[in-house]
Scaffold this active site. Structure first.
Site, PDB file in Angstrom:
ATOM      1  N   HIS A  71     -11.205 -24.729  -8.465  1.00 11.67           N
ATOM      2  CA  HIS A  71      -9.703 -25.179  -8.623  1.00 11.67           C
ATOM      3  C   HIS A  71      -8.934 -23.810  -8.245  1.00 11.67           C
ATOM      4  O   HIS A  71      -9.488 -22.759  -8.569  1.00 11.67           O
ATOM      5  CB  HIS A  71      -9.884 -25.326 -10.075  1.00 11.67           C
ATOM      6  CG  HIS A  71     -10.129 -27.036 -10.143  1.00 11.67           C
ATOM      7  ND1 HIS A  71      -9.425 -28.217 -10.013  1.00 11.67           N
ATOM      8  CD2 HIS A  71     -11.357 -27.631 -10.272  1.00 11.67           C
ATOM      9  CE1 HIS A  71      -9.878 -29.317 -10.150  1.00 11.67           C
ATOM     10  NE2 HIS A  71     -11.371 -29.045 -10.145  1.00 11.67           N
ATOM     11  N   CYS A 100      -8.232 -31.634 -13.952  1.00 12.29           N
ATOM     12  CA  CYS A 100      -8.907 -32.577 -14.579  1.00 12.29           C
ATOM     13  C   CYS A 100      -8.053 -32.678 -16.155  1.00 12.29           C
ATOM     14  O   CYS A 100      -7.432 -31.936 -16.715  1.00 12.29           O
ATOM     15  CB  CYS A 100     -10.348 -31.851 -15.182  1.00 12.29           C
ATOM     16  SG  CYS A 100     -11.300 -32.569 -16.322  1.00 12.29           S
ATOM     17  N   ARG A 103     -10.889 -38.623  -5.575  1.00 13.67           N
ATOM     18  CA  ARG A 103     -11.328 -38.495  -7.037  1.00 13.67           C
ATOM     19  C   ARG A 103     -10.829 -37.732  -7.870  1.00 13.67           C
ATOM     20  O   ARG A 103      -9.760 -37.916  -8.713  1.00 13.67           O
ATOM     21  CB  ARG A 103     -12.704 -38.442  -7.126  1.00 13.67           C
ATOM     22  CG  ARG A 103     -13.567 -39.018  -8.316  1.00 13.67           C
ATOM     23  CD  ARG A 103     -13.490 -37.592  -9.232  1.00 13.67           C
ATOM     24  NE  ARG A 103     -14.013 -36.659  -8.944  1.00 13.67           N
ATOM     25  CZ  ARG A 103     -13.796 -35.393  -9.598  1.00 13.67           C
ATOM     26  NH1 ARG A 103     -13.114 -35.458 -10.741  1.00 13.67           N
ATOM     27  NH2 ARG A 103     -14.375 -34.326  -9.175  1.00 13.67           N
ATOM     28  N   ASP A 104     -11.059 -36.323  -7.456  1.00 18.07           N
ATOM     29  CA  ASP A 104     -10.581 -35.177  -8.458  1.00 18.07           C
ATOM     30  C   ASP A 104      -9.023 -35.231  -8.505  1.00 18.07           C
ATOM     31  O   ASP A 104      -8.359 -34.916  -9.329  1.00 18.07           O
ATOM     32  CB  ASP A 104     -11.207 -33.993  -8.148  1.00 18.07           C
ATOM     33  CG  ASP A 104     -11.107 -32.711  -9.126  1.00 18.07           C
ATOM     34  OD1 ASP A 104      -9.918 -32.850  -9.862  1.00 18.07           O
ATOM     35  OD2 ASP A 104     -11.982 -32.024  -9.100  1.00 18.07           O
ATOM     36  N   HIS A 123     -16.844 -25.491  -5.924  1.00 17.92           N
ATOM     37  CA  HIS A 123     -16.004 -26.422  -6.304  1.00 17.92           C
ATOM     38  C   HIS A 123     -14.900 -25.576  -7.138  1.00 17.92           C
ATOM     39  O   HIS A 123     -15.007 -25.366  -8.141  1.00 17.92           O
ATOM     40  CB  HIS A 123     -16.462 -27.427  -7.286  1.00 17.92           C
ATOM     41  CG  HIS A 123     -15.381 -28.487  -7.847  1.00 17.92           C
ATOM     42  ND1 HIS A 123     -15.633 -29.784  -7.374  1.00 17.92           N
ATOM     43  CD2 HIS A 123     -14.424 -28.476  -8.723  1.00 17.92           C
ATOM     44  CE1 HIS A 123     -14.617 -30.409  -8.008  1.00 17.92           C
ATOM     45  NE2 HIS A 123     -13.932 -29.694  -8.869  1.00 17.92           N
ATOM     46  N   ASN A 178      -7.703 -28.499  -6.888  1.00 16.64           N
ATOM     47  CA  ASN A 178      -8.770 -27.845  -6.129  1.00 16.64           C
ATOM     48  C   ASN A 178      -8.166 -27.212  -5.019  1.00 16.64           C
ATOM     49  O   ASN A 178      -7.101 -27.478  -4.488  1.00 16.64           O
ATOM     50  CB  ASN A 178      -9.714 -28.892  -5.547  1.00 16.64           C
ATOM     51  CG  ASN A 178     -10.696 -29.345  -6.384  1.00 16.64           C
ATOM     52  OD1 ASN A 178     -10.359 -30.550  -7.061  1.00 16.64           O
ATOM     53  ND2 ASN A 178     -11.809 -28.858  -6.587  1.00 16.64           N
TER      54      ASN A 178
HETATM   55  P1  HMG Z   1     -17.941 -42.714 -25.138  1.00 15.14           P
HETATM   56  O1  HMG Z   1     -16.765 -43.310 -25.631  1.00 15.14           O
HETATM   57  O2  HMG Z   1     -18.603 -41.632 -25.467  1.00 15.14           O
HETATM   58  O3  HMG Z   1     -18.840 -43.711 -24.441  1.00 15.14           O
HETATM   59  O4  HMG Z   1     -17.374 -42.111 -23.667  1.00 15.14           O
HETATM   60  P2  HMG Z   1     -19.598 -45.024 -25.456  1.00 15.14           P
HETATM   61  O5  HMG Z   1     -20.884 -44.955 -24.709  1.00 15.14           O
HETATM   62  O6  HMG Z   1     -19.695 -44.706 -26.589  1.00 15.14           O
HETATM   63  O7  HMG Z   1     -18.741 -46.299 -24.730  1.00 15.14           O
HETATM   64  C1  HMG Z   1     -17.416 -46.240 -25.565  1.00 15.14           C
HETATM   65  C2  HMG Z   1     -16.529 -47.286 -24.764  1.00 15.14           C
HETATM   66  O8  HMG Z   1     -16.576 -46.852 -23.228  1.00 15.14           O
HETATM   67  C3  HMG Z   1     -17.313 -48.635 -24.573  1.00 15.14           C
HETATM   68  O9  HMG Z   1     -16.129 -49.860 -24.604  1.00 15.14           O
HETATM   69  C4  HMG Z   1     -17.972 -48.739 -23.285  1.00 15.14           C
HETATM   70  O10 HMG Z   1     -18.363 -50.010 -22.742  1.00 15.14           O
HETATM   71  C5  HMG Z   1     -17.009 -47.898 -22.334  1.00 15.14           C
HETATM   72  P3  HMG Z   1     -15.850 -50.637 -25.632  1.00 15.14           P
HETATM   73  O11 HMG Z   1     -16.959 -51.280 -26.352  1.00 15.14           O
HETATM   74  O12 HMG Z   1     -15.111 -49.678 -26.499  1.00 15.14           O
HETATM   75  O13 HMG Z   1     -14.841 -51.733 -25.027  1.00 15.14           O
HETATM   76  N1  HMG Z   1     -17.866 -47.328 -21.190  1.00 15.14           N
HETATM   77  C6  HMG Z   1     -17.503 -47.344 -19.973  1.00 15.14           C
HETATM   78  N2  HMG Z   1     -16.796 -48.046 -19.281  1.00 15.14           N
HETATM   79  C7  HMG Z   1     -16.662 -47.911 -18.081  1.00 15.14           C
HETATM   80  N3  HMG Z   1     -17.461 -46.957 -17.459  1.00 15.14           N
HETATM   81  C8  HMG Z   1     -18.107 -46.265 -18.090  1.00 15.14           C
HETATM   82  C9  HMG Z   1     -18.551 -46.418 -19.420  1.00 15.14           C
HETATM   83  N4  HMG Z   1     -18.938 -45.663 -20.370  1.00 15.14           N
HETATM   84  C10 HMG Z   1     -18.699 -46.086 -21.625  1.00 15.14           C
HETATM   85  N5  HMG Z   1     -18.924 -45.367 -17.303  1.00 15.14           N
HETATM   86  C11 HMG Z   1     -17.618 -41.605 -21.321  1.00 15.14           C
HETATM   87  C12 HMG Z   1     -18.377 -41.614 -22.621  1.00 15.14           C
HETATM   88  C13 HMG Z   1     -18.275 -40.682 -20.707  1.00 15.14           C
HETATM   89  C14 HMG Z   1     -17.827 -42.959 -20.769  1.00 15.14           C
HETATM   90  C15 HMG Z   1     -16.146 -41.198 -21.480  1.00 15.14           C
HETATM   91  O14 HMG Z   1     -16.160 -39.848 -22.292  1.00 15.14           O
HETATM   92  C16 HMG Z   1     -15.566 -40.772 -20.158  1.00 15.14           C
HETATM   93  O15 HMG Z   1     -15.284 -41.799 -19.340  1.00 15.14           O
HETATM   94  N6  HMG Z   1     -14.994 -39.691 -19.856  1.00 15.14           N
HETATM   95  C17 HMG Z   1     -14.178 -39.480 -18.751  1.00 15.14           C
HETATM   96  C18 HMG Z   1     -14.559 -38.127 -18.190  1.00 15.14           C
HETATM   97  C19 HMG Z   1     -13.973 -37.850 -16.500  1.00 15.14           C
HETATM   98  O16 HMG Z   1     -13.731 -38.915 -16.048  1.00 15.14           O
HETATM   99  N7  HMG Z   1     -13.622 -36.750 -16.620  1.00 15.14           N
HETATM  100  C20 HMG Z   1     -12.838 -36.235 -15.240  1.00 15.14           C
HETATM  101  C21 HMG Z   1     -13.854 -36.108 -14.485  1.00 15.14           C
HETATM  102  S1  HMG Z   1     -14.983 -34.829 -14.588  1.00 15.14           S
HETATM  103  C22 HMG Z   1     -14.125 -33.420 -13.727  1.00 15.14           C
HETATM  104  O17 HMG Z   1     -13.001 -33.633 -13.043  1.00 15.14           O
HETATM  105  C23 HMG Z   1     -14.868 -32.017 -13.298  1.00 15.14           C
HETATM  106  C24 HMG Z   1     -15.278 -31.805 -11.838  1.00 15.14           C
HETATM  107  O18 HMG Z   1     -14.205 -32.247 -11.049  1.00 15.14           O
HETATM  108  C25 HMG Z   1     -15.796 -30.547 -11.863  1.00 15.14           C
HETATM  109  C26 HMG Z   1     -14.877 -29.556 -12.367  1.00 15.14           C
HETATM  110  O19 HMG Z   1     -13.871 -29.352 -11.638  1.00 15.14           O
HETATM  111  O20 HMG Z   1     -15.258 -29.111 -13.604  1.00 15.14           O
HETATM  112  C27 HMG Z   1     -16.339 -32.813 -11.672  1.00 15.14           C
HETATM  113 MG    MG Z   2     -12.604 -30.643 -10.541  1.00 14.07          MG
END
Ligand code: HMG
Ligand code: MG
Length: 304
Positions: free
Chosen positions: A211, A242, A17-18, A209, A251
């Site tokens: 990085h 990310c 995933r990450d 966690h 990581n």
């Molecule tokens: P948004 O635009 O605010 O959401 O995104 P919305 O509810 O307004 O919806 C907009 C559109 O997205 C709509 O589609 C929804 O259906 C669709 P449209 O009508 O425009 O065609 N939608 C989705 N589609 C699929 N799956 C969903 C979903 N939700 C809405 N779940 C949202 C909000 C959170 C979805 C968006 O900001 C997003 O996907 N962000 C991705 C964030 C991400 O994946 N980041 C990386 C992971 S986190 C990380 O790596 C950190 C971590 O490792 C810890 C660390 O190291 O810090 C965990």
């Molecule tokens: Mg991370």
């Protein structure tokens, strides 16, 4: 002299995933599935497989359901997936994950960039996810990003971490990850973030966690071990980053953590040789060398 270190640790490999969320070229689902198989064969008991996020935001994870359905599950292994909202949770539910992960941030700016809402709004979004997951018998973890530093706001105070951990606890999130998203942390700062989290969560429910952007992740792991933390997340072959934290690298490599633990007599349940092969497999698929010094050393030794 290091006193009272845990005798065993549990590692979650977040590489599928990450790690793979950050690759520029698409990685075929079959490769992701093979990676998960190799990780479980090496002894990993927890694997963060994919995320159910917007494919417009993170196209690399668009094959989430395909990957989840392609895995031959192994008894006793926990497969987790990221679900930022109910839409993600409802899709994830069909894939029967053992655990879902909601992900928030200790800094407002990162919350906005990563999940397009404030910290308070994120908690509102997570609340029904936690309830639905618990009703379905699925465990819930909370990732807390930017617990030491933020790419947009700089240093993050431990009080911000305690605030987020308290909110997560209040909505029923069972355990949390203290994430150093951009790898800027050093041992004392990471200990302060851990301490802030421990105001709300028990030691058994807190994981690190880290990085490795600045090469501090192993030191931060050791600093956390000294506090009794025994759950850690790491990424096979040091994959990762990310998309919303530019410049942050992967990581800490799982191979490096396992080598350090083994050398300290701390049980991981992982076969280092099989792990190195898993790292080599995914690195070759991506056309590069494993980003793990332990892997390189072992591979050189094997070649010699
Ligand atoms: P948004 O635009 O605010 O959401 O995104 P919305 O509810 O307004 O919806 C907009 C559109 O997205 C709509 O589609 C929804 O259906 C669709 P449209 O009508 O425009 O065609 N939608 C989705 N589609 C699929 N799956 C969903 C979903 N939700 C809405 N779940 C949202 C909000 C959170 C979805 C968006 O900001 C997003 O996907 N962000 C991705 C964030 C991400 O994946 N980041 C990386 C992971 S986190 C990380 O790596 C950190 C971590 O490792 C810890 C660390 O190291 O810090 C965990
Ligand atoms: Mg991370």
């Amino acid at each position: 002299m290091l006193l009272n270190l845990p005798r065993r640790v549990k590692l979650v490999d977040v590489g599928p995933r990450d790690g793979l969320q950050n690759e520029k070229k698409p990685v075929p689902a079959a490769i992701k599935i093979e990676l998960v198989h190799r990780l479980q064969a090496a002894g990993l008991k927890e694997i963060e497989v994919t995320s159910f996020v917007s494919p417009k935001w993170v196209p690399q994870m668009a094959d989430n359901a395909e990957v989840m359905s392609g895995i031959t599950r192994s008894e006793g292994v926990r497969y987790s997936v990221l679900t930022p909202n109910m839409k993600g949770f409802e899709s994830a539910l069909l894939s029967k994950p053992d655990e879902v992960v909601v992900f928030g941030a200790a800094s407002e700016a990162f919350s906005q960039k990563n999940i397009n809402c404030s910290i308070a709004e994120s908690i509102e979004r997570f609340t029904p996810v936690v309830k639905a997951a618990r009703d379905a018998g699925i465990a819930v973890r909370g990732a807390m990003s930017c617990t030491v530093g933020c790419p947009y706001e700089g240093d993050v105070a431990p009080e911000r971490v305690a605030y987020l951990a308290g909110l997560m606890k209040s909505i029923g999130i069972q355990r949390v990850d203290v994430a150093d998203t951009i790898g800027v942390g050093t041992p004392r700062k990471v200990q302060a973030a851990m301490e802030a989290t421990l105001k709300h969560y028990a030691l058994n429910d807190v994981s690190g966690h880290f990085h490795d952007t600045y090469g501090q992740a192993l030191a931060n792991t050791l600093a956390s071990l000294e506090m009794g933390v025994w759950n850690f997340q790491s990424s096979i072959a040091g994959l990762g980053g990310c998309p919303y934290a530019k410049g942050a690298t992967g990581n800490v490599a799982t191979e490096d953590v396992v080598y350090m633990m083994q050398g300290m007599g701390i049980d991981t349940g992982i076969d280092l040789d099989a792990l190195i092969d898993a790292g080599l497999f995914i690195s070759q698929a991506l056309g590069r060398q494993p980003n793990s010094l332990v892997s390189r050393a072992v591979l050189n030794k094997r070649a010699g």
